[in-house]
Scaffold this motif. Structure first.
Motif, PDB file in Angstrom:
ATOM      1  N   LEU A   1       0.838  -1.207   0.000  1.00  0.00           N
ATOM      2  CA  LEU A   1       0.000   0.000   0.000  1.00  0.00           C
ATOM      3  C   LEU A   1       0.872   1.256   0.000  1.00  0.00           C
ATOM      4  CD1 LEU A   1      -2.890  -0.795   2.537  1.00  0.00           C
ATOM      5  CD2 LEU A   1      -3.017  -0.697   0.055  1.00  0.00           C
ATOM      6  N   GLY A   2       1.910   1.244   0.834  1.00  0.00           N
ATOM      7  CA  GLY A   2       2.804   2.392   0.880  1.00  0.00           C
ATOM      8  C   GLY A   2       3.531   2.618  -0.432  1.00  0.00           C
ATOM      9  N   LEU A   3       3.983   1.538  -1.072  1.00  0.00           N
ATOM     10  CA  LEU A   3       4.648   1.684  -2.372  1.00  0.00           C
ATOM     11  C   LEU A   3       3.705   2.280  -3.409  1.00  0.00           C
ATOM     12  CD1 LEU A   3       6.724  -1.638  -2.575  1.00  0.00           C
ATOM     13  CD2 LEU A   3       7.606   0.700  -2.392  1.00  0.00           C
ATOM     14  N   ALA A   4       2.439   1.846  -3.386  1.00  0.00           N
ATOM     15  CA  ALA A   4       1.458   2.428  -4.305  1.00  0.00           C
ATOM     16  C   ALA A   4       1.275   3.916  -4.029  1.00  0.00           C
ATOM     17  CB  ALA A   4       0.126   1.691  -4.178  1.00  0.00           C
ATOM     18  N   ALA A   5       1.315   4.293  -2.744  1.00  0.00           N
ATOM     19  CA  ALA A   5       1.156   5.707  -2.388  1.00  0.00           C
ATOM     20  C   ALA A   5       2.296   6.557  -2.939  1.00  0.00           C
ATOM     21  CB  ALA A   5       1.068   5.854  -0.872  1.00  0.00           C
ATOM     22  N   PHE A   6       3.530   6.063  -2.836  1.00  0.00           N
ATOM     23  CA  PHE A   6       4.689   6.848  -3.266  1.00  0.00           C
ATOM     24  C   PHE A   6       4.961   6.742  -4.768  1.00  0.00           C
ATOM     25  CE2 PHE A   6       5.680   6.779   1.254  1.00  0.00           C
ATOM     26  CZ  PHE A   6       6.203   8.048   1.449  1.00  0.00           C
ATOM     27  N   LEU A   7       4.641   5.599  -5.375  1.00  0.00           N
ATOM     28  CA  LEU A   7       5.066   5.353  -6.756  1.00  0.00           C
ATOM     29  C   LEU A   7       3.954   5.497  -7.787  1.00  0.00           C
ATOM     30  CD1 LEU A   7       7.310   2.189  -6.214  1.00  0.00           C
ATOM     31  CD2 LEU A   7       7.940   4.600  -6.061  1.00  0.00           C
ATOM     32  N   LEU A   8       2.692   5.341  -7.386  1.00  0.00           N
ATOM     33  CA  LEU A   8       1.621   5.267  -8.372  1.00  0.00           C
ATOM     34  C   LEU A   8       0.582   6.386  -8.266  1.00  0.00           C
ATOM     35  CD1 LEU A   8       0.954   1.398  -8.337  1.00  0.00           C
ATOM     36  CD2 LEU A   8       2.378   2.712  -9.929  1.00  0.00           C
ATOM     37  N   LEU A   9       0.130   6.695  -7.055  1.00  0.00           N
ATOM     38  CA  LEU A   9      -0.988   7.623  -6.897  1.00  0.00           C
ATOM     39  C   LEU A   9      -0.532   9.081  -6.916  1.00  0.00           C
ATOM     40  CD1 LEU A   9      -3.056   5.854  -4.090  1.00  0.00           C
ATOM     41  CD2 LEU A   9      -3.507   5.875  -6.548  1.00  0.00           C
ATOM     42  N   PRO A  10      -1.379   9.989  -7.425  1.00  0.00           N
ATOM     43  CA  PRO A  10      -1.052  11.430  -7.336  1.00  0.00           C
ATOM     44  C   PRO A  10      -0.872  11.832  -5.870  1.00  0.00           C
ATOM     45  CG  PRO A  10      -2.888  11.073  -8.833  1.00  0.00           C
ATOM     46  CD  PRO A  10      -2.638   9.760  -8.160  1.00  0.00           C
ATOM     47  N   TRP A  11       0.237  12.529  -5.590  1.00  0.00           N
ATOM     48  CA  TRP A  11       0.547  12.853  -4.199  1.00  0.00           C
ATOM     49  C   TRP A  11      -0.321  13.987  -3.669  1.00  0.00           C
ATOM     50  CZ3 TRP A  11       3.180  10.294  -0.646  1.00  0.00           C
ATOM     51  CH2 TRP A  11       3.554  10.943   0.522  1.00  0.00           C
ATOM     52  N   TYR A  12      -0.636  14.950  -4.527  1.00  0.00           N
ATOM     53  CA  TYR A  12      -1.382  16.132  -4.098  1.00  0.00           C
ATOM     54  C   TYR A  12      -2.841  16.059  -4.546  1.00  0.00           C
ATOM     55  CZ  TYR A  12       3.157  18.069  -2.890  1.00  0.00           C
ATOM     56  OH  TYR A  12       4.394  18.273  -2.321  1.00  0.00           O
ATOM     57  N   ARG A  13      -3.639  16.908  -3.949  1.00  0.00           N
ATOM     58  CA  ARG A  13      -5.086  16.912  -4.182  1.00  0.00           C
ATOM     59  C   ARG A  13      -5.418  17.263  -5.631  1.00  0.00           C
ATOM     60  NH1 ARG A  13      -9.278  21.002  -3.575  1.00  0.00           N
ATOM     61  NH2 ARG A  13     -11.262  20.007  -3.043  1.00  0.00           N
ATOM     62  N   ILE A  14      -6.344  16.499  -6.205  1.00  0.00           N
ATOM     63  CA  ILE A  14      -6.842  16.757  -7.553  1.00  0.00           C
ATOM     64  C   ILE A  14      -8.036  17.702  -7.438  1.00  0.00           C
ATOM     65  CG2 ILE A  14      -7.731  15.735  -9.666  1.00  0.00           C
ATOM     66  CD1 ILE A  14      -4.878  14.896  -9.006  1.00  0.00           C
ATOM     67  N   GLU A  15      -7.927  18.879  -7.984  1.00  0.00           N
ATOM     68  CA  GLU A  15      -8.969  19.897  -7.822  1.00  0.00           C
ATOM     69  C   GLU A  15     -10.308  19.454  -8.393  1.00  0.00           C
ATOM     70  OE1 GLU A  15      -8.831  22.638  -6.121  1.00  0.00           O
ATOM     71  OE2 GLU A  15      -6.726  22.390  -5.576  1.00  0.00           O
ATOM     72  N   SER A  16     -10.289  18.752  -9.504  1.00  0.00           N
ATOM     73  CA  SER A  16     -11.543  18.331 -10.145  1.00  0.00           C
ATOM     74  C   SER A  16     -12.137  17.093  -9.496  1.00  0.00           C
ATOM     75  CB  SER A  16     -11.301  18.057 -11.636  1.00  0.00           C
ATOM     76  OG  SER A  16     -10.327  17.032 -11.806  1.00  0.00           O
ATOM     77  N   GLY A  17     -11.451  16.529  -8.509  1.00  0.00           N
ATOM     78  CA  GLY A  17     -11.928  15.327  -7.839  1.00  0.00           C
ATOM     79  C   GLY A  17     -11.186  14.095  -8.309  1.00  0.00           C
ATOM     80  N   PHE A  18     -10.710  13.292  -7.361  1.00  0.00           N
ATOM     81  CA  PHE A  18      -9.914  12.109  -7.697  1.00  0.00           C
ATOM     82  C   PHE A  18     -10.727  11.120  -8.530  1.00  0.00           C
ATOM     83  CE2 PHE A  18      -8.409   7.812  -6.740  1.00  0.00           C
ATOM     84  CZ  PHE A  18      -7.067   7.919  -7.045  1.00  0.00           C
ATOM     85  N   TYR A  19     -11.992  10.905  -8.155  1.00  0.00           N
ATOM     86  CA  TYR A  19     -12.797   9.884  -8.813  1.00  0.00           C
ATOM     87  C   TYR A  19     -13.395  10.350 -10.138  1.00  0.00           C
ATOM     88  CZ  TYR A  19     -12.280   7.293  -4.495  1.00  0.00           C
ATOM     89  OH  TYR A  19     -11.755   6.619  -3.416  1.00  0.00           O
ATOM     90  N   ALA A  20     -13.178  11.602 -10.489  1.00  0.00           N
ATOM     91  CA  ALA A  20     -13.568  12.045 -11.829  1.00  0.00           C
ATOM     92  C   ALA A  20     -12.581  11.539 -12.879  1.00  0.00           C
ATOM     93  CB  ALA A  20     -13.650  13.570 -11.880  1.00  0.00           C
ATOM     94  N   PHE A  21     -11.353  11.197 -12.442  1.00  0.00           N
ATOM     95  CA  PHE A  21     -10.309  10.619 -13.286  1.00  0.00           C
ATOM     96  C   PHE A  21      -9.921  11.512 -14.463  1.00  0.00           C
ATOM     97  CE2 PHE A  21     -12.153   6.820 -11.260  1.00  0.00           C
ATOM     98  CZ  PHE A  21     -11.003   6.315 -10.666  1.00  0.00           C
TER      99      PHE A  21
END
Length: 741
Positions: free
Chosen positions: A14-34
């Motif tokens: 889970l931690g590796l996915a957090a650092f290597l895969l997911l956007p680190w900062y907030r997505i203004e348009s919403g994360f689940y809007a993709f």
């Protein structure tokens, strides 16, 4: 070791996915809007932490990544002591540094002058934390928990340690941090600089502490008015709740289903609707007032607008909560103990007074505490019926959003309120300290509950039946208001209000929701159905930890939970705005801030109900399960939870209903996209559309009844085996009869 490694491996992935895969900062348009996928992974707004460091100059993230890699390295350490120590330190330091860098570095650069002095200026700042940062924080908490478990904390039970750690983490983020942000504002000037003048001016204000009602007959200070009202409300709601619970479980009252419905109705109604109904009945132009004036010449007065009216409305609103807490406690009293008392020639009255009632003490204490805190935090009823008799919650509201614009006064009033609720909490703990109230054990439990003494039975019926009638009249007025053109003026019947709110049409084979209320209705249902099970799960898990586990800071932890419930919803809403409107966590305008507010605002009821119910479960049940080699999770799932079904139902019902009917916090947190029902109804009332507001409220009541019934059917009833030994019937025959029944 293999099981521990699998558990740790999952967390590290889970931690590796957090650092290597997911956007680190907030997505203004919403994360689940993709929509961020188009810019992933090179754009600054969508890059994971690994790319933020070299591509966008976020060098401070390198230290966080190094701490996480240290956790990964600890996975392969053979020495268990060194391994546990590395996991603890890497998890703790990683979480601490993540929080500090989030607080210290804002959008434009350093937020703290001391940081700029020590490290120099930075060319660019950072936005709020996003999915990657949040998942990394959770990973750090779990890594720290597994390290503690390997060091022997809580007898090495990783599930218990992780549960405690996650709960503490959530309470710090969603309780301490926002309330602390608000209190800091009490010592700040408008430009953010430190200034304590406002704090000391308000804490010595005579309008808060005046005892004129005792010395010279003038009005008491707002603090004493609120305290007296809270004691009166808590006492009345606890006694009424006990009376309802006794009638529902210990008598042959014919209308038990109607009783349960009427005790639930006030809690599923927006508070200002009850206030409007009381006004229509007892206001200067109310039906009862004008009738008495016409028949007996009694001059209309404004007696309803003040502490009396608030007290009536609060007792109507909070008695159902006491009933939900107490009914499980009353049902949980062991019949065998009552039979033992009667075998020793004690009468019904002595058995009830010396055996049954003392075993209900945890429930009575919790019901009183909840009623006291609910009254302290209530905002809707005092706003509608208070008139010039303000209480702490309304005074805080006007200090923040009114013409005063005095945040330091709001902070002082909130601190006073906390002192009152903390005193009640300590008094309750002192009253129950050192006493054992377990009545449900692993041993056989036979017999039937003893009948109530005749005087008690008559008394509870005298209390319950008139209150049922009064509640029915109040709700009759609410139902009536949705079908008349102008409530209180033109009482001709019409369906226009329901058509305007909930009309729909079929267009091209699909349904078009054309009513003005549909948008807020669907938003309210979605958010409430998400928040309710989360609230129940977190609340009951916390109750289990508090009752069954011993760890340093347990009392402080329990107080922190109650503090979120004790603060008025107005202050909770404002503190959430102050805390989560800027980095490091920016959630305003989203559904997440509403869900978080509901979960941590309403969780204490699940905690108190769970504590009251779990206090009756003997610890030998847990020990027997552990002896049979079941772990904590399996014990909770198969032993504890089935016996906590009344508490689970109460937590689900209360959290779902409060998510729908809450107004004081919601009114600050809603947005155009996520507009809750209560804030929409307030807008209707402000625009003079009372009929539509009542129609909307009535529809919400019907929907909540349906959903509450679904909750009760889904959770089921707690089945405690009660063997009725009848003369001439063997134990096997008795068991067969029980199964047949």
């Amino acid at each position: 070791m293999d099981y521990r490694n699998r558990r740790l491996d999952f967390t590290l992935w889970l931690g590796l996915a957090a650092f290597l895969l997911l956007p680190w900062y907030r997505i203004e348009s919403g994360f689940y809007a993709f929509r961020w996928v188009a810019d992933y992974p090179l754009a600054p707004s969508a890059s994971p932490a690994l790319l933020q460091i070299p591509l966008h100059g976020k060098l401070w993230l390198a230290f966080n990544l190094a701490l996480f890699l240290a956790s990964c390295a600890a996975r392969f350490v053979k020495d268990p002591t060194l391994r546990a120590r590395l996991l603890c330190w890497s998890g703790f330091l990683g979480l601490l540094f993540l929080a500090l860098q989030g607080l210290a570095i804002g959008i434009t650069g350093w937020n703290w002058t001391i940081a700029e002095t020590l490290f120099g200026q930075i060319s660019d700042g950072q936005p709020s934390m996003g999915a990657g940062a949040v998942l990394a924080a959770i990973s750090y908490v779990l890594i720290f928990s597994f390290g503690l478990a390997e060091r022997g904390a809580m007898k090495g039970d990783a599930f218990i340690v992780a549960t405690i750690s996650v709960l503490i983490f959530l309470v710090v983020v969603f309780v301490f941090y926002p309330i602390g942000s608000m209190f800091v504002g009490g010592f700040q000037d408008f430009d953010g600089s430190f200034n304590s003048d406002g704090f000391f001016r308000n804490v010595t204000d005579g309008s808060i502490w005046s005892l004129g009602c005792i010395t010279d007959g003038s009005r008491c200070g707002v603090a004493w008015r609120t305290l007296v009202l809270a004691i009166m409300t808590a006492s009345a709601s606890t006694l009424l709740g006990l009376a309802f619970a006794l009638v529902a479980t210990r008598t042959r009252f014919r209308f038990k289903k109607g009783l349960r419905l009427l005790t639930v109705l006030p809690i599923i109604t927006p508070p200002f609707v009850i206030g409007l109904a009381l006004t229509l009945l007892f206001g200067r132009a109310g039906i009862v007032t004008t009738t008495l004036s016409d028949l007996f010449g009694i001059e209309p007065s404004r007696w309803l607008y003040g502490l009396t009216g608030i007290w009536i409305a609060q007792v109507l609103s909070f008695t159902p909560i006491s009933f939900l807490v107490l009914i499980g406690v009353v049902e949980g009293v062991s019949p065998s103990m009552e039979e033992a008392s009667q075998t020793l020639r004690a009468g019904r009255w002595r058995t009830f007074w010396a055996v049954s009632l003392p075993l209900m003490k945890p429930g009575l204490a919790n019901a009183f505490l909840i009623g006291f805190i609910e009254s302290m935090a209530d905002f809707g009823n005092p706003l509608v019926l208070g008139g010039s008799h303000g209480v702490l919650s309304t005074e805080i509201f006007f200090a923040v959003v009114g013409s005063q614009n005095d945040p330091s006064r709001a902070a002082v009033l909130a601190m006073i309120l906390l002192c009152f609720t903390l005193t009640a909490f300590i008094a309750q703990r002192f009253w129950l300290a050192g006493k054992n109230f377990a009545t449900v054990t692993g041993k056989g439990d036979s017999g039937q509950h003893a009948a109530l003494p005749k005087p008690v039975s008559i008394l509870v019926h005298i209390i319950v039946i008139p209150w049922m009638a009064f509640t029915a009249v109040v709700y009759g007025m609410i139902a009536f208001g949705g079908f008349v053109k102008t409530w209180g003026l033109d009482n001709s019947l019409t369906l226009d209000h329901y058509r305007r709110a909930f009309s729909f049409s079929v267009v091209d084979g699909g349904v078009a929701w054309t009513g003005v209320a549909w948008n807020s209705f669907w938003t309210t249902m979605e958010i409430s159905l998400i928040a309710a099970p989360l609230t129940a799960a977190v609340g009951l898990a916390t109750a289990y930890i508090i009752v069954r586990q011993k760890f340093a800071g347990r009392e402080l932890f329990e107080f922190a939970l109650m503090m979120s419930f004790a603060i008025p919803g107005t202050v909770i809403g404002i503190s959430y705005i102050m805390a989560f409107n800027l980095p490091p966590l920016e959630m305003t305008g989203t559904a997440l801030i509403l869900i978080a507010c509901f979960v941590f605002r309403n969780m204490p009821v699940g905690v108190r109900g769970g504590i009251a119910a779990m206090s009756q479960l003997d610890k030998s049940l847990d020990e027997a399960s552990m002896t049979l080699r079941a772990n904590s999770f399996r014990t909770i799932r198969h032993v504890i939870l089935p016996l906590l079904r009344p508490a689970i139902t109460a937590a689900l019902v209360y959290s779902f209903v409060r998510a729908i009917t809450s107004i004081s916090a919601v009114i600050f947190l809603v947005s155009a996209q996520y507009n809750m029902a209560t804030s929409y109804i307030v807008g209707l009332v402000e625009n003079g559309e009372y009929g539509v507001a009542i129609a909307y409220s009535s529809m919400l009541i019907v929907v909540m009844i349906v959903v509450i019934t679904g909750f009760q059917l889904a959770v089921g009833e707690r089945r405690l085996r009660r063997e009725n030994r009848v003369a001439g019937v063997s134990s096997a025959q008795s068991e067969t009869l029980e199964k047949t029944a």
